[in-house]
Design a protein around this motif. Structure first.
Motif, short mmCIF file in Angstrom:
data_model
loop_
_atom_site.label_atom_id
_atom_site.label_comp_id
_atom_site.label_asym_id
_atom_site.label_seq_id
_atom_site.Cartn_x
_atom_site.Cartn_y
_atom_site.Cartn_z
N PRO A 144 68.42 58.51 19.13
CA PRO A 144 68.52 58.95 17.86
C PRO A 144 68.88 60.36 17.58
N LYS A 145 69.19 60.76 16.23
CA LYS A 145 69.95 61.73 15.86
C LYS A 145 68.92 63.19 15.19
N ASN A 146 67.65 62.77 15.16
CA ASN A 146 66.78 63.71 14.87
C ASN A 146 65.39 63.02 15.01
N GLU A 148 63.02 62.20 13.13
CA GLU A 148 62.82 61.17 12.28
C GLU A 148 63.50 60.03 12.63
N GLU A 149 64.81 60.01 13.20
CA GLU A 149 65.13 58.52 13.65
C GLU A 149 64.37 58.28 14.90
N LEU A 150 63.77 59.02 15.99
CA LEU A 150 63.16 58.63 16.84
C LEU A 150 61.82 58.02 16.35
N SER A 152 61.32 56.44 13.89
CA SER A 152 61.35 55.10 13.35
C SER A 152 61.83 53.92 14.37
N LEU A 153 62.06 54.50 15.42
CA LEU A 153 62.45 53.41 16.48
C LEU A 153 61.16 52.58 16.80
#
Length: 334
Positions: A144-146, A148-150, A152-153
């Motif tokens: 993840p790049k941030n 919030e991406e983490l 959303s996994l």
């Protein structure tokens, strides 16, 4: 004959004066965390290097963590045997300063190479890195790049983090989330909750779980991959760089006001931050040195990707709010 006579004379003199000489040789007692003082840490190298310059004995006394060293001198107060404390960081330096137990170091520090300007009269920096999540490119080729991406996994993607009450990386993560998201921090923590496999007391417990394959990511440092490159020739462990920026850890040392060796303590802090002392840091503590070592910096550090943005919080803000921020985090993840 002359050589033998000289040796015999030296032994004779030692027999009469050796005990007195040993008593006159000053001892500097330094409290630090266990990994720093361990045989594989920088402590033994710094001890040998400093003792070669000071005609003194450097005595390391280890606690289970850097927070543990601070708690120990708080309990001991003015009766502490410590002359210096090595291994606090900028997240807890304000709390340490507020105890009133630390003296000004009186040093003029020049040539420092840090993520931020340094002008602290009580604490001397000796290494730094940025907090980051490690991943294995064999099992997670695209991290993840941030935050919030983490979040959303899929929920079966697990991370391991440390308790901010006992481990400085855990406190660093807390400050990282707060610096990046401000009032949205509780929302980020709530989003992370399903991904948290466990919250360990110390960093080593977390990192072991990650290496054993129990978790997909672990909170550590952007310099952690250097260890795997240097010691194992393993290039698969990487730090995931987040586009909102990263929070730094700058480790520091300070002199106790109660020390009966203040000049020797200042001499040690100067040595610790000198190029000669700094050579002991990178491949033992796996952090960047605070001075430019040039060709003396091991190649394992050469191509490590580093954040382009460093996040900060003021010491005053941390002192005033860290307790509430810890409560906020624990309420969201428990």
């Amino acid at each position: 004959m002359v050589k033998s006579f000289s040796l015999a004379l030296a032994v004779l003199v030692a027999g009469f004066s050796g005990a007195g000489y040993a008593q006159d040789k000053p001892t500097l007692t330094a409290y630090t965390y266990d990994g720093f003082a361990a045989e594989w840490g920088p402590g033994p190298l710094l001890k040998a290097g400093f003792e070669a310059t000071c005609n003194c004995t450097l005595n390391w006394v280890a606690a289970d963590s850097s927070i543990g060293t601070l708690r120990r001198v708080q309990l001991e107060g003015a009766t502490t045997e410590a002359d210096v404390l090595v291994g606090l960081d900028t997240a807890i330096a304000g709390e340490a300063r507020a105890t009133g137990l630390f003296a000004d170091h009186g040093l003029t520090l020049t040539g420092l190479d840090l993520p931020e300007d340094w002008s602290d009269s009580q604490f001397v920096p000796f290494d730094y890195s940025h907090f980051a999540f490690m991943h294995d490119t064999d099992t997670m080729p695209v991290p993840p790049k941030n935050f919030e991406e983490l979040i959303s996994l899929p929920e079966d993607v697990k991370i391991v983090i440390q308790d901010p009450r006992s481990a400085t990386p855990g406190l660093g993560l807390l400050l990282w989330v707060k610096a990046a998201y401000g009032d949205r921090a509780p929302e980020i923590w709530a989003g992370l909750k399903p991904h948290i496999l466990t919250i360990t007391r110390e960093w080593s417990e977390s990192y072991s779980l990650f290496l054993e394959g129990e978790a997909d990511m672990v909170l550590s440092y952007t310099t952690s991959p250097a260890y795997h490159i240097f010691d194992e020739d393993d290039h698969t462990i990487k730090a995931a760089l987040f586009n909102e920026g990263h929070f730094p850890q700058i480790e520091v040392a300070g002199i106790l006001k109660s020390s009966d060796q203040p000049e020797l303590a200042a001499q040690f802090l100067a040595y610790l931050a000198s190029p000669e002392g700094q050579k002991a840091i990178p491949t033992t503590n796996w952090m960047f040195p605070v001075v430019d070592l040039g060709a003396d910096l091991d190649p394992s550090f050469a191509d490590l990707p580093q954040p382009t943005k460093t996040l900060t919080l003021s010491e005053e803000d941390i002192i005033a709010n860290s307790g509430a921020w810890i409560d906020e985090m624990l309420a969201a993840v428990q």
